[in-house]
Design an enzyme around this catalytic site. Structure first.
Site, PDB file in Angstrom:
ATOM      1  NE  ARG A  37      10.733  -3.263 -11.344  1.00 54.21           N
ATOM      2  CZ  ARG A  37      10.068  -2.211 -11.731  1.00 54.21           C
ATOM      3  NH1 ARG A  37       8.816  -2.351 -12.180  1.00 54.21           N
ATOM      4  NH2 ARG A  37      10.608  -1.022 -11.709  1.00 54.21           N
ATOM      5  CB  ILE A  85       1.616   2.380  -7.509  1.00 53.38           C
ATOM      6  CG1 ILE A  85       2.686   3.314  -8.090  1.00 53.38           C
ATOM      7  CG2 ILE A  85       0.820   1.739  -8.639  1.00 53.38           C
ATOM      8  CD1 ILE A  85       3.768   2.600  -8.885  1.00 53.38           C
ATOM      9  CG  HIS A 123       7.273  -2.942 -18.231  1.00 57.32           C
ATOM     10  ND1 HIS A 123       8.329  -3.569 -17.624  1.00 57.32           N
ATOM     11  CD2 HIS A 123       6.909  -1.948 -17.374  1.00 57.32           C
ATOM     12  CE1 HIS A 123       8.605  -2.988 -16.468  1.00 57.32           C
ATOM     13  NE2 HIS A 123       7.749  -2.001 -16.295  1.00 57.32           N
ATOM     14  CD  GLU A 149       9.199  -6.773 -18.220  1.00 55.82           C
ATOM     15  OE1 GLU A 149       9.766  -5.738 -18.661  1.00 55.82           O
ATOM     16  OE2 GLU A 149       8.302  -6.739 -17.386  1.00 55.82           O
ATOM     17  CG  MET A 193      -2.138   0.889   1.095  1.00 49.77           C
ATOM     18  SD  MET A 193      -3.201   0.408  -0.275  1.00 49.77           S
ATOM     19  CE  MET A 193      -4.804   0.938   0.347  1.00 49.77           C
ATOM     20  N   GLY A 194       1.717   1.354  -1.024  1.00 45.60           N
ATOM     21  CA  GLY A 194       2.489   2.570  -1.235  1.00 45.60           C
ATOM     22  C   GLY A 194       1.728   3.520  -2.142  1.00 45.60           C
TER      23      GLY A 194
END
Length: 322
Positions: A241, A158, A288, A270, A155-156
């Site tokens: 990620r 973003i 991405h 990726e 819960m930062g």
């Protein structure tokens, strides 16, 4: 003399122009990813190296020879692709670009959530292929989003931005896991409930959205056991990620009906994407795109400019990681 700066990929033209004006800048006009040898040479021959999340800088990239590089200005908020310990041991500062990509990444998380729930990728493929036979009551039934429960892991900035969109836009209940206590006006306004474990979130949520850092401590955070804790009707969304999710376990879960579907914007290796995930219809896969708007990518680049400008001026660095 101006500090020598090398940019590992092509950046927005507005940012490259500022870099060229302020520094002795080497650009990557062909936008060809650097090899490990080129990254090592950059550390040896330039005062600042400006990589992106697609550049891998493990410990072996930092050679034993005397390095000219004094700062790594990362284009991106995540820095798990950089061996921070190795950089610190060699006396190299590392910076990132927090804050400016919050909204656009949250937008992509909600885009994936809606697309996988309502099967929009499947529907478009069906229509474009000419396979659509017309409307009928049982055609391509998806999952309702409004009023469901979203579970946020991390819960930062973003995570909160995604929760806001889900709660205020779609009336969703918000539950979340965060390693530290989060109790502020923003979470209280959403009536968001912090749960004591990831498992608690997985068991309650209809949609699980990942917003935690990548790297060693979170590698394969979502594994077979934890996927098994989710509802069979639940969906997994990942804009964090790629290495946070065990992709083999996820493919198993999607093929076996352990969960209903997944929306992924990031992948562990990726640009390689597991063929098993590509073949599945209950996945929505994006290349991405989280921060991929003109405004955000320019803002990210200017964050890097501000960080390295402050460093070479001997001033406090705004976004110093190490």
């Amino acid at each position: 003399m101006k500090p020598r700066v090398i940019v590992t990929r092509k950046w927005p033209a507005a940012v490259e122009q500022v870099l060229a004006e302020r520094f002795d800048t080497t650009l990557n006009a062909g936008d060809i990813p650097f090899t490990a040898t080129q990254l090592k040479a950059a550390l040896l021959n330039f005062d600042a190296v400006l990589p992106t999340v697609s550049d891998k800088l493990p410990a072996e990239i930092f050679p034993d020879e005397e390095l000219r590089a004094k700062i790594i200005g990362n284009f991106g908020v995540g820095f798990s692709h950089i061996d921070i310990g190795a950089a610190k041991r060699r006396g190299i500062a590392v910076t990132n670009t927090p804050g400016v990509l919050t909204d656009c990444t949250a937008d992509i998380a909600m885009s994936l959530l809606l697309a996988v729930a309502r099967r929009t990728g499947e529907g478009e493929r069906q229509l474009r292929s000419g396979a659509w036979k017309g409307w009928c009551p049982t055609h391509m039934i998806g999952a309702k989003v409004t009023g469901k429960t979203i579970g946020i892991i991390g819960m930062g900035r973003i995570g909160k931005a995604t929760a806001r969109r889900a709660h205020f836009g779609f009336g969703m209940k918000v539950v979340f896991f965060n390693r530290s206590r989060v109790d502020d006006e923003e979470t209280r306004a959403m009536s968001a409930v912090q749960l004591p474990s990831i498992e608690d979130v997985l068991e309650q949520a209809d949609f699980v959205s990942l917003h935690c850092p990548g790297g060693a401590e979170n590698r394969n955070l979502i594994n077979a056991e934890r996927l098994g804790r989710m509802k069979k009707s639940a969906f997994l969304i990942n804009t964090a990620r790629g290495d946070v999710v065990d992709e083999i376990a996820l493919a198993d879960a999607l093929e076996g009906g352990v969960i209903a579907g997944a929306g992924l914007d990031v992948f562990a290796q990726e640009p390689q994407v597991p063929e098993r995930l590509i073949r599945l219809e209950n996945t929505v896969l994006l290349p991405h795109l989280g921060s991929a708007t003109e405004e955000t990518r320019v803002a990210m680049g200017m964050k890097v400019v501000d960080n390295i400008s402050a460093f070479f001026a001997g001033e406090p660095i705004p976004d110093r990681v190490v």
